[in-house]
Design a protein around this motif. Structure first.
Motif, PDB file in Angstrom:
ATOM      1  N   ARG A   1       0.847  -1.208   0.000  1.00  0.00           N
ATOM      2  CA  ARG A   1       0.000   0.000   0.000  1.00  0.00           C
ATOM      3  C   ARG A   1       0.876   1.250   0.000  1.00  0.00           C
ATOM      4  NH1 ARG A   1      -2.578   0.195   6.183  1.00  0.00           N
ATOM      5  NH2 ARG A   1      -0.650  -0.420   7.279  1.00  0.00           N
ATOM      6  N   ALA A   2       0.264   2.370  -0.460  1.00  0.00           N
ATOM      7  CA  ALA A   2       0.959   3.665  -0.520  1.00  0.00           C
ATOM      8  C   ALA A   2       2.320   3.509  -1.191  1.00  0.00           C
ATOM      9  CB  ALA A   2       1.085   4.251   0.879  1.00  0.00           C
TER      10      ALA A   2
ATOM     11  N   ALA B   1      -6.503   0.704   3.999  1.00  0.00           N
ATOM     12  CA  ALA B   1      -6.356  -0.614   4.608  1.00  0.00           C
ATOM     13  C   ALA B   1      -5.245  -1.411   3.919  1.00  0.00           C
ATOM     14  CB  ALA B   1      -7.669  -1.381   4.529  1.00  0.00           C
ATOM     15  N   LEU B   2      -4.628  -2.298   4.680  1.00  0.00           N
ATOM     16  CA  LEU B   2      -3.562  -3.156   4.159  1.00  0.00           C
ATOM     17  C   LEU B   2      -4.144  -4.450   3.601  1.00  0.00           C
ATOM     18  CD1 LEU B   2      -0.549  -4.013   3.888  1.00  0.00           C
ATOM     19  CD2 LEU B   2      -0.732  -4.914   6.213  1.00  0.00           C
ATOM     20  N   THR B   3      -3.802  -4.740   2.348  1.00  0.00           N
ATOM     21  CA  THR B   3      -4.076  -6.045   1.748  1.00  0.00           C
ATOM     22  C   THR B   3      -2.734  -6.737   1.554  1.00  0.00           C
ATOM     23  OG1 THR B   3      -6.063  -5.281   0.615  1.00  0.00           O
ATOM     24  CG2 THR B   3      -4.994  -7.246  -0.248  1.00  0.00           C
ATOM     25  N   SER B   4      -2.586  -7.943   2.078  1.00  0.00           N
ATOM     26  CA  SER B   4      -1.282  -8.587   2.132  1.00  0.00           C
ATOM     27  C   SER B   4      -1.260  -9.911   1.377  1.00  0.00           C
ATOM     28  CB  SER B   4      -0.899  -8.827   3.602  1.00  0.00           C
ATOM     29  OG  SER B   4       0.247  -9.638   3.701  1.00  0.00           O
TER      30      SER B   4
ATOM     31  N   PRO C   1       7.202   5.100  -5.750  1.00  0.00           N
ATOM     32  CA  PRO C   1       6.748   6.485  -5.782  1.00  0.00           C
ATOM     33  C   PRO C   1       5.301   6.730  -6.184  1.00  0.00           C
ATOM     34  CG  PRO C   1       7.784   5.945  -7.862  1.00  0.00           C
ATOM     35  CD  PRO C   1       7.859   4.701  -7.013  1.00  0.00           C
ATOM     36  N   SER C   2       4.544   5.725  -6.585  1.00  0.00           N
ATOM     37  CA  SER C   2       3.291   5.984  -7.303  1.00  0.00           C
ATOM     38  C   SER C   2       2.089   6.287  -6.414  1.00  0.00           C
ATOM     39  CB  SER C   2       2.947   4.786  -8.194  1.00  0.00           C
ATOM     40  OG  SER C   2       2.561   3.675  -7.390  1.00  0.00           O
ATOM     41  N   GLY C   3       2.091   5.810  -5.171  1.00  0.00           N
ATOM     42  CA  GLY C   3       0.910   5.959  -4.313  1.00  0.00           C
ATOM     43  C   GLY C   3      -0.128   4.870  -4.503  1.00  0.00           C
ATOM     44  N   ILE C   4       0.157   3.881  -5.352  1.00  0.00           N
ATOM     45  CA  ILE C   4      -0.792   2.795  -5.619  1.00  0.00           C
ATOM     46  C   ILE C   4      -0.911   1.879  -4.399  1.00  0.00           C
ATOM     47  CG2 ILE C   4      -1.105   0.661  -6.973  1.00  0.00           C
ATOM     48  CD1 ILE C   4       0.203   2.216  -9.328  1.00  0.00           C
ATOM     49  N   THR C   5      -2.124   1.369  -4.167  1.00  0.00           N
ATOM     50  CA  THR C   5      -2.366   0.371  -3.138  1.00  0.00           C
ATOM     51  C   THR C   5      -2.895  -0.896  -3.800  1.00  0.00           C
ATOM     52  OG1 THR C   5      -2.770   1.950  -1.355  1.00  0.00           O
ATOM     53  CG2 THR C   5      -3.784  -0.214  -1.122  1.00  0.00           C
ATOM     54  N   MET C   6      -2.311  -2.026  -3.461  1.00  0.00           N
ATOM     55  CA  MET C   6      -2.693  -3.304  -4.061  1.00  0.00           C
ATOM     56  C   MET C   6      -4.112  -3.690  -3.649  1.00  0.00           C
ATOM     57  SD  MET C   6      -0.606  -6.912  -3.709  1.00  0.00           S
ATOM     58  CE  MET C   6      -0.662  -6.817  -1.909  1.00  0.00           C
ATOM     59  N   SER C   7      -4.900  -4.149  -4.594  1.00  0.00           N
ATOM     60  CA  SER C   7      -6.258  -4.588  -4.307  1.00  0.00           C
ATOM     61  C   SER C   7      -6.256  -6.027  -3.793  1.00  0.00           C
ATOM     62  CB  SER C   7      -7.127  -4.503  -5.564  1.00  0.00           C
ATOM     63  OG  SER C   7      -6.730  -5.494  -6.510  1.00  0.00           O
ATOM     64  N   ALA C   8      -7.348  -6.423  -3.144  1.00  0.00           N
ATOM     65  CA  ALA C   8      -7.474  -7.792  -2.642  1.00  0.00           C
ATOM     66  C   ALA C   8      -7.476  -8.797  -3.796  1.00  0.00           C
ATOM     67  CB  ALA C   8      -8.745  -7.923  -1.807  1.00  0.00           C
ATOM     68  N   THR C   9      -8.133  -8.433  -4.892  1.00  0.00           N
ATOM     69  CA  THR C   9      -8.166  -9.312  -6.065  1.00  0.00           C
ATOM     70  C   THR C   9      -6.773  -9.521  -6.638  1.00  0.00           C
ATOM     71  OG1 THR C   9     -10.398  -8.551  -6.613  1.00  0.00           O
ATOM     72  CG2 THR C   9      -9.158  -9.628  -8.364  1.00  0.00           C
TER      73      THR C   9
END
Length: 444
Positions: free
Chosen positions: A227-228, A267-270, A231-239
């Motif tokens: 997450r975060a 929220a953190l997706t791991s 450099p992009s700020g992208i957060t990984m999705s659950a899918t």
């Protein structure tokens, strides 16, 4: 000597063996290595295999080659003049420094109230004590997104990455990372002698098709930011996390660097939660609770963490238990928890206001999360110079890359900016158009 030591006659095996002999000082800096043909004949392999081994070592600073002297062992392997030092501008040289990636000091929790209530006995301990305070470990386990086999604390996320790479990665190992990614990670992997494979990102994380191709190299590890993303700020999705976990072979390690931690505001997706037996999650408290704490937790599969602890016992041994006690007090203090939550929401608000202001100038990028954002520009160097001329520091995009891409970008650390987003956006939007040719592409 080489003949007696080499058991694995692949290019990677030969490179590992010779690098080990150099590390053990059995082959010394300045020594000349035999010719490719000579080593090939000695080991009974093709010259192309030896050439590949030489290339591996040369690419990672172990040896150097020139026509007159042949192939020699370098005096020192690696240099601090890596990607990391190309990112921040010199401190104090510009009015607005958006190059650093650091949190806003005004949004960090007030540590004073914690220090006042610590008693003197906290700092007294034994060299034989466990490396993690039992009460802190219990609190970390309560917060962890899965049940880790083992858990320890080290001196920040970069320390965690460096030590895990040291525990898991050998010269010649393939390691998959995001493209772009954190420059010090690329420096660490280069010093470790890894073959780094970059996988592009979309708005959900690592692109599945590109990762599918990358894992054909049987990577030793996949290192990602859940997450975060910096450099992009992208957060990984659950899918996407599920898709990544499904693609990885049983021997591949996952290292997740949750560097923003509770400051991320999402929220953190791991991936680690989906394959905990072969994964390691790093959770840093530097951006959320204070950089000077220099503390991060590592939780996951026991074997590499225990190996890390054994190796660390030969040096610093543990992270200060006084610092651990401070973190424990902060994590269990409702007032501190509220301050951290406020900081995360403030960072999110600042990003949103700035992105909306950019949009009014025709520069459209996702809001993202955390402290940083990647901004596509026509020409990276021209954009950085344009902003510097207006008193604004920005990080060039090139140090974040494994391989060249078909557009330029800069990184802005917008989380610590407290000024007028509309005024800043006007200047930044002009910087995106600075330069000659038109290479601007889709944003991250």
């Amino acid at each position: 000597m080489i003949r007696e030591q080499v058991a694995d006659t692949s290019a990677q095996g030969i490179a590992r063996t010779i690098s080990g002999l150099i590390s053990a000082n059995m082959i010394k800096p300045g020594d000349q290595l035999p010719t490719v043909r000579s080593v090939a004949g000695t080991l009974g392999v093709s010259s192309s295999t030896i050439s590949a081994a030489w290339r591996l070592m040369q690419n990672h600073g172990v040896i150097s080659t020139d026509r007159r002297r042949g192939t020699t062992v370098r005096t020192s392997r690696g240099s601090i003049e890596g990607r990391y030092w190309q990112v921040p501008v010199p401190q104090g040289t510009l009015d607005i420094d958006l190059s650093t990636g650091t949190p806003d000091p005004e949004l960090l929790p007030d540590i004073g109230i914690i220090l006042h209530r610590l008693h003197a006995k906290v700092a007294v301990g034994s060299y034989l004590d466990a490396p993690v305070l039992p009460e802190l470990e219990a609190e970390l386990r309560r917060r962890w997104p899965f049940s880790p086999e083992h858990l320890t604390v080290v001196d920040g996320a970069q320390d965690a990455l460096d030590r895990l790479i040291g525990a898991l990665v050998q010269i010649g190992d393939a390691v998959v990372v995001e493209q772009p990614t954190f420059p010090p990670l690329l420096d660490m992997l280069e010093l470790a002698g890894a073959e780094v494979i970059g996988v592009p990102l979309d708005h959900e994380g690592m692109q599945v098709n590109s990762l599918r191709t990358a894992v054909q190299a049987n990577p030793r590890a996949v290192i990602l930011q859940p997450r975060a993303h910096n450099p992009s700020g992208i957060t990984m999705s659950a899918t996407r996390a599920q898709a990544i976990a499904a693609l990885l072979g049983p021997e591949t390690w996952v290292i997740e660097d949750d560097h923003s931690g509770d400051a991320a505001g999402v929220a953190l997706t791991s991936v680690s939660a989906l394959r905990p037996g072969r994964s390691l999650l790093i959770h840093s408290y530097s951006k959320s609770h204070g950089p000077d704490l220099r503390i991060a937790a590592i939780g996951g599969a026991a074997a590499p963490i225990r190996q890390l602890e054994r190796r660390r016992s030969l040096g610093p041994s543990w992270t200060s238990r006084l610092t651990q006690q401070i973190l424990l007090e902060m994590l269990t203090d409702p007032e501190i928890e509220a301050q951290v939550a406020l900081a995360a929401s403030t960072y999110k608000q600042r990003r949103t206001l700035f992105v909306n202001a950019l949009g009014s100038h025709g520069v459209v990028i996702p809001v993202g999360a955390g402290l940083n954002m990647a901004l596509p520009v026509r020409d990276e160097q021209s954009a950085v110079i344009y902003l510097a001329a207006h008193g604004i520091g920005a990080a060039p995009g090139r140090p974040f890359l494994v391989d060249a891409i078909n557009y330029d970008f800069i990184r802005l650390s917008i989380g610590s900016y407290t000024g007028d987003p509309v005024t800043l956006a006007a200047t930044v939007a002009a910087a995106t158009r600075a330069g000659g040719d038109s290479r601007i592409g889709s944003g991250q």
